[in-house]
Design an enzyme around this catalytic site. Structure first.
Site, short mmCIF file in Angstrom:
data_model
loop_
_atom_site.label_atom_id
_atom_site.label_comp_id
_atom_site.label_asym_id
_atom_site.label_seq_id
_atom_site.Cartn_x
_atom_site.Cartn_y
_atom_site.Cartn_z
N ASN A 184 -1.19 5.31 3.20
CA ASN A 184 -1.28 6.02 1.92
C ASN A 184 -2.44 7.02 1.99
O ASN A 184 -3.54 6.66 2.41
CB ASN A 184 -1.53 4.97 0.82
CG ASN A 184 -1.66 5.58 -0.56
OD1 ASN A 184 -1.56 6.79 -0.72
ND2 ASN A 184 -1.89 4.74 -1.54
N GLY A 232 -2.75 -3.11 -2.14
CA GLY A 232 -1.43 -3.68 -1.85
C GLY A 232 -1.39 -4.24 -0.44
O GLY A 232 -2.23 -3.92 0.41
N SER A 249 -5.35 5.78 -0.59
CA SER A 249 -5.25 4.33 -0.70
C SER A 249 -6.49 3.74 -1.36
O SER A 249 -7.63 4.09 -1.01
CB SER A 249 -5.07 3.76 0.71
OG SER A 249 -4.97 2.37 0.63
N SER A 250 -6.26 2.85 -2.32
CA SER A 250 -7.40 2.20 -2.98
C SER A 250 -7.98 1.17 -2.01
O SER A 250 -7.27 0.29 -1.57
CB SER A 250 -6.93 1.47 -4.23
OG SER A 250 -6.03 2.25 -4.95
N SER A 254 0.83 -1.20 0.00
CA SER A 254 0.00 0.00 0.00
C SER A 254 0.88 1.26 0.00
O SER A 254 1.79 1.39 0.83
CB SER A 254 -0.90 -0.02 1.24
OG SER A 254 -1.67 1.12 1.25
N GLY A 255 0.63 2.14 -0.91
CA GLY A 255 1.37 3.39 -0.98
C GLY A 255 2.61 3.30 -1.87
O GLY A 255 3.37 4.25 -1.98
N THR A 295 -1.55 2.64 -8.06
CA THR A 295 -2.63 3.38 -8.72
C THR A 295 -2.05 4.47 -9.61
O THR A 295 -2.53 4.69 -10.73
CB THR A 295 -3.57 3.99 -7.65
OG1 THR A 295 -4.04 2.91 -6.84
CG2 THR A 295 -4.73 4.69 -8.27
N GLU A 346 -0.86 -4.73 3.26
CA GLU A 346 -0.81 -3.68 4.29
C GLU A 346 -0.87 -4.27 5.69
O GLU A 346 -1.50 -5.30 5.92
CB GLU A 346 -1.93 -2.65 4.07
CG GLU A 346 -3.32 -3.18 4.19
CD GLU A 346 -4.40 -2.14 3.84
OE1 GLU A 346 -4.07 -1.11 3.23
OE2 GLU A 346 -5.56 -2.38 4.22
N1 LIG Z 1 5.10 8.18 -10.07
C1 LIG Z 1 4.74 8.96 -9.07
N2 LIG Z 1 5.00 10.28 -9.13
C2 LIG Z 1 4.64 11.08 -8.12
N3 LIG Z 1 4.01 10.66 -7.02
C3 LIG Z 1 3.73 9.37 -6.90
C4 LIG Z 1 4.08 8.45 -7.92
N4 LIG Z 1 3.67 7.24 -7.53
C5 LIG Z 1 3.09 7.39 -6.33
N5 LIG Z 1 3.14 8.67 -5.93
C6 LIG Z 1 2.61 9.22 -4.69
O1 LIG Z 1 2.36 8.15 -3.82
C7 LIG Z 1 1.01 8.14 -3.41
C8 LIG Z 1 0.54 6.73 -3.25
O2 LIG Z 1 0.53 6.08 -4.50
P1 LIG Z 1 -0.63 5.13 -4.92
O3 LIG Z 1 -1.91 5.65 -4.46
O4 LIG Z 1 -0.44 4.87 -6.32
O5 LIG Z 1 -0.28 3.83 -4.06
P2 LIG Z 1 -0.92 2.41 -4.17
O6 LIG Z 1 0.20 1.49 -4.43
O7 LIG Z 1 -2.00 2.43 -5.14
O8 LIG Z 1 -1.46 2.13 -2.74
P3 LIG Z 1 -2.77 1.39 -2.25
O9 LIG Z 1 -2.45 -0.05 -2.29
O10 LIG Z 1 -2.93 1.86 -0.87
O11 LIG Z 1 -3.85 1.79 -3.13
C9 LIG Z 1 0.27 8.90 -4.46
O12 LIG Z 1 -0.86 9.50 -3.94
C10 LIG Z 1 1.30 9.92 -4.91
O13 LIG Z 1 1.27 11.02 -4.05
MG LIG Z 2 -3.97 2.24 -5.08
#
Ligand SMILES: Nc1ncnc2c1ncn2[C@@H]1O[C@H](COP(=O)(O)OP(=O)(O)OP(=O)(O)O)[C@@H](O)[C@H]1O
Ligand SMILES: [Mg+2]
Length: 1007
Positions: free
Chosen positions: A174, A406, A177-178, A124-125, A129, A408
């Site tokens: 996060n 992801g 977080s999705s 997660s994070g 996404t 967590e």
């Molecule tokens: N390529 C990127 N460029 C800039 N910021 C990023 C990038 N990837 C992730 N982030 C930052 O990290 C945060 C978390 O990323 P994201 O929401 O994609 O995580 P996740 O893997 O989908 O987590 P979860 O499993 O909780 O959904 C985003 O809100 C963003 O602020």
């Molecule tokens: Mg996500």
């Protein structure tokens, strides 16, 4: 500065890639872990990641896997220029990027026509996404699209803010977080144009609607509405801007998040809803649902002294009934009482204070959860395959994009984390299956020398969770349906009984002293592939049961809000079958998902989280090492490095690369394997750089890049070849269209003078008439058929017809034999004499005239001698009638070159020289009487001869022709007069009768 070779992109444009300038900055560490010198060292691996991360180079390849580290800051690497740069460029030629992976997947789909999927994993994070959004953006912007597809592109992009508002929330891990899983299929037609998409959603964390851990928030949409909604909207919903006023929003004590701008989020949501095609009415009803959840949270209960529960917040309830469009009294009743059915009878029983609170929360979760599913359905409608379906004929393919929650770990982990982490296990299992296990197995089956790489197979954990009868989910389901006092703790006990001793399962009771101290009595610990997680069993049964009192469902079914009404179907009330438990449903949907993913060609993005503080620039080595370890990246690297990243079936390999070698081009006749060897050796590859398997040619990963450089020329050759074929096809089509156009124009002007407007058409018509004529010319002189000519050719056609006829006649005549000609001459004369005149003529036409009817043997020798040099040319038996008594006397009638001879056996009875023949008479009837008139003044002649002959037409014709007396033949319409002896005259009368009779009357001959 070094310029890369000229290269043709997919769109055929020639571009120059300034490789040096572009990648100099990126040459920090190695861009591909496969090139890492110390590839067995985890420290070197992490150091490479760190060095690149410090330079804001967040992407690194590991063969075809893309490793991405979350930068936690906006990098200027996602612009349209960047997209352009990665379009159609070979994977390894330019610095690693999510766009390169997207483009590569897209091109693989187009060339191999196989469905693809991109699996994004990480905790997660870690940035899953964000990665999926970048991929979607890349496809939306850079795939070819026609005007019609513009709306699909917008819907694709706009589906994200909607789903994020309703399905994402701030957690401790996060800020965005999705809380649901998302698998999106993007459908492309045979040209690679996106034509539709479909989203599958997985298990939304519903408990968040009513409860959040400290420091976490409810779903974004609630805060966005309060912050960004207009005054009127809030007034209509009876909502206050202050989130603190809503009990469902205060549990985590975190109304605001610095990284989230709720106001902007609201604006984006409203815009997205309208782009996707939500009507104003639907948006309003959606807001009513969101508002109603908040009011539901503020609905409180009191307890009478007698234990009766009642609603204390009348105003909230009133608003709630308004927003949900349900009956107030019925809702109050359903919130405080439950209906039971026992022995077919319905009973109403009051709920306790706690039960009423739980029923309210269950309702809020159900309303929100089902509305979320409705939203996905709506979005899917707008993403559905566009057009008439023809675009999805043969050759259409799909790219699947998986962004799911992801792994967590929180302080308190419950049913939701259990499901989320189970999902992570399944994905890891898939990764292992497709990269580590199957790859190594393939080397074995191909007979390639290979030293196995050891790795941790998490199947044992997946089994622990999902195995039938023995797995945690099965035990949970059993506990939920078992009669008796089942509760969360009894479930824990059951787990201990069944799973005690399993290497990946521990509870307080089963643990040793050290672990026992950190494990609560109501917790169990799973040793996941990604780490240990303690799960609190509290709520497991309820959440798995996911039940809502029937009375509440009944009230919701009556709702005037269409969304609510759609979500709570009446059929549900009638359906007696117990629905599947939440965990089993989730397990089944994951199994299906795995099958879907297995059927596609996968690409991977492995996301890594650099620190837990969500801070840019911080690289926590311990945290990263942990992820590198559990993601199995080192093992993956070892397999990649020693392995053969490039593999193709001999046939496919030869097909693709045969233009590079004169011996294999254009067709290789021999064994496939031999052809591959010839080709590879011709290109100068050393034995260590490739391996020949049983069916595959494999290129060592290290040398794969070297191999890849052939891709460029191959693409150029193939593009040129395809281009030539396409151009030829296009030219043919264009010419055909021109032709059709000219023909139509000519048809319109066909009656006008021959000119530029109709020349082609008229020529065509004439030409086709002549061609038709040639095929259909009459075959004989009797055949009178003739194709109808076009008006312009009437005269020519007539001339041609006559010419043809003349020609046929000439040919016919030339082909006639002399005797046949004689026959015809006689027949023609016969026709002239008798056609339409004499009744016996028509039957005589078919019978041939004979040369003679008396052979030499029938003519007496004496007669022949008497005739001397005069040759008998024709002879026939006749009956001669006496002039006096009209007695019949059999005679022979002979024709010589100069006279008619009448013979009685051996004697010549009479000779009539042709000159003395005055005429010949016959009747018009079918009799055989003929009268030969002779000149009376000729003394030698006795008188006219009255004869009867079976072949009267033949005889008369022959006599007339030989005597040259055709003009003197007379077909008498009545009687025939003839001169008898001594200037007497006789008459032959003819009358019709059934048979031939000749009798002497008073000077009469009867017939
Ligand atoms: N390529 C990127 N460029 C800039 N910021 C990023 C990038 N990837 C992730 N982030 C930052 O990290 C945060 C978390 O990323 P994201 O929401 O994609 O995580 P996740 O893997 O989908 O987590 P979860 O499993 O909780 O959904 C985003 O809100 C963003 O602020
Ligand atoms: Mg996500």
């Amino acid at each position: 500065m070094r310029y890369q070779a000229r290269e043709v992109g997919v769109d055929g444009r020639v571009r120059l890639v300034l490789e040096g300038a572009l990648t100099a900055r990126d040459r920090v560490g190695v861009q591909d872990f496969v090139l890492l010198e110390n590839f067995n060292s985890e420290a070197a691996f992490i150091e490479n990641l760190r060095r690149r991360f410090t330079e804001n180079l967040i992407y690194t390849y590991m063969g075809s896997v893309l490793v991405s580290v979350n930068p936690y800051k906006d990098l200027e690497i996602y612009s349209p220029q960047h997209m352009e740069r990665y379009r159609g460029v070979s994977y390894y030629e330019i610095s690693p990027h999510i766009y390169a992976l997207s483009d590569n997947t897209y091109r693989a789909m187009k060339t191999s026509r196989r469905d693809q999927c991109i699996l994004i994993s990480g905790e997660s994070g870690a940035g899953k996404t964000e990665a999926s959004k970048k991929i979607l953006l890349y496809y939306a912007v850079s795939c070819p699209a026609h005007q019609r597809m513009a709306s699909l592109r917008d819907c694709l992009l706009q589906s994200t803010p909607v789903l994020e508002a309703f399905g994402n929330a701030k957690t401790l891990r996060n800020d965005n977080s999705s809380r649901f899983g998302k698998y999106m299929d993007i459908q492309f037609d045979f040209r690679g144009v996106p034509v539709g998409a479909h989203i599958l959603n997985y298990l939304l964390e519903k408990s968040r609607v009513v409860h959040q851990n400290h420091g976490e928030r409810n779903y974004h949409v609630f805060y966005q509405l309060l912050e960004g909604g207009t005054e009127e909207q809030l007034l209509h919903l009876h909502l206050d801007r202050n989130p603190q006023k809503y009990l469902y929003l205060v549990k985590g004590n975190c109304p605001r998040v610095s990284s989230m701008n709720d106001k902007n989020g609201w604006k984006a949501l409203v815009k997205a809803l309208s782009v996707i095609g939500f009507t104003e009415g639907e948006v309003q009803e959606l807001l009513d649902v969101i508002g109603s959840v908040l009011h539901l949270g503020n609905t409180q209960f009191g307890e009478e002294e007698d234990g009766q529960t009642y609603v204390t917040t009348e105003m909230e309830l009133k608003t709630l009934t308004q927003l949900l469009g349900v009956d107030g009294a019925a809702l109050t009743e359903a919130l405080t009482h439950k209906k039971l059915t026992a022995n077919g009878e319905e009973m109403i029983s009051p709920l306790t204070f706690e039960q009423a609170g739980a029923a309210r929360d269950a309702l809020a979760q159900a309303v929100y959860g089902r509305t979320f599913t409705w939203l996905v359905e709506k979005i899917n409608q707008s993403l559905a395959l566009q057009g008439d379906g023809t675009s999805c004929r043969d050759g259409s393919s799909v790219i699947g994009l998986l962004d799911i929650y992801g792994f967590e770990v929180f302080q308190h982990n419950s049913f939701e984390q259990f499901c989320i982490n189970y999902c992570s296990e399944k994905l890891q299992q898939l990764f292992i299956e497709l990269t580590l296990r199957s790859e190594q197995e393939e080397y074995e089956t191909e007979g390639v020398a290979w030293e196995p790489v050891q790795y941790f197979d998490n199947k044992v954990i997946c089994d622990l969770i999902e195995e039938k009868h023995k797995g945690i989910i099965s035990i949970l389901d059993e506990e939920c349906v078992r009669p008796g006092e089942a509760c969360d703790l009894s479930f824990l006990e059951k787990l201990e009984d069944t799973l005690g001793g399993h290497a990946h399962f521990v509870t307080h009771k089963l643990a040793n002293g050290k672990t026992r101290r950190v494990l609560g009595r109501e917790e169990f610990r799973l040793l996941h592939y990604a780490g240990e997680v303690n799960y609190t069993v509290t709520g497991f049964l309820d959440k798995n049961n996911d039940t809502l009192y029937r009375s509440l469902k009944e009230v919701m079914c009556q709702s005037t809000n269409h969304i609510v009404e759609h979500c709570f179907r009446r059929g549900e009330l009638v359906d007696q079958k117990r629905p599947e438990m939440a965990a089993t449903q989730f397990k089944n949907s994951l199994t299906k998902l795995m099958e879907t993913l297995m059927s596609k060609e996968p690409s991977y993005v492995r996301c890594i989280k650099p620190n837990d503080a969500k801070q840019p620039g911080r690289f926590d080595e311990v945290l990263v090492r942990h992820q590198v370890k559990y993601l199995g990246l080192m093992e993956n690297l070892r397999v990649r490095r020693a392995g053969f990243a490039y593999r193709r079936h001999f046939e496919a390999f030869l097909q693709r690369y045969k233009p590079l070698c004169p011996e294999t081009w254009p067709v290789w006749q021999g064994e496939l394997a031999e052809g591959v060897s010839t080709l590879v050796q011709y290109l100068g590859y050393k034995p260590e750089e490739y391996k020949m398997g049983r069916y595959l040619v494999l290129m060592n990963t290290l040398y794969q890049r070297r191999w890849r450089r052939w891709e460029g020329p191959i693409i150029v050759i193939q593009a040129a070849w395809r281009g030539m074929k396409a151009r030829r096809r296009a030219r043919r089509r264009r010419d055909a269209a021109d032709l059709i156009r000219r023909l139509i124009k000519g048809f319109i002007h066909r009656h006008e003078e021959y000119g530029p407007d109709n020349d082609y058409f008229l020529d065509h018509v004439r030409c086709s008439f002549l061609k038709t004529l040639r095929r259909n010319l009459p075959r004989s002189v009797l055949d009178k058929s003739w194709p109808t000519p076009p008006p312009a050719l009437t005269q020519a056609s007539e001339e041609l017809r006559q010419l043809n006829m003349r020609n046929m006649v000439r040919k016919f005549c030339l082909a006639i034999l002399p005797e046949w000609r004689k026959q015809m001459d006689q027949k023609v004369v016969a026709s002239e004499l008798f056609r339409g005149q004499k009744d016996s003529y028509p039957p005589s036409v078919a019978a041939l005239f004979l040369g003679t009817r008396l052979g030499d043997e029938h003519i007496n020798l004496k007669v022949v001698q008497t005739l001397g040099s005069e040759k008998v040319q024709y002879g026939v038996s006749v009956i001669k009638y006496d002039r006096r008594g009209f007695k019949p006397r059999p005679r022979q009638l002979l024709l010589t070159g100069s006279a008619i001879i009448l013979v009685e056996k051996t004697k010549i009875k009479q000779r009539i020289d042709y000159d003395a023949l005055r005429g010949i008479s016959v009747s018009r009837l079918s009799d055989g009487i003929l009268v030969l008139h002779v000149l009376c003044e000729d003394n030698k002649q006795k008188a006219d001869l009255v004869l009867l002959c079976d072949h009267v037409i033949e005889v008369v014709t022959k006599v007339a022709m030989m005597a040259n007396k055709v003009d003197q033949v007379n077909v008498s319409q009545g009687s025939i007069r003839f001169s008898a002896a001594r200037s007497k005259e006789g008459v032959v009368d003819f009358t019709r009768g059934p048979e031939l009779k000749v009798a002497k009357g008073k000077l009469n001959t009867k017939h």
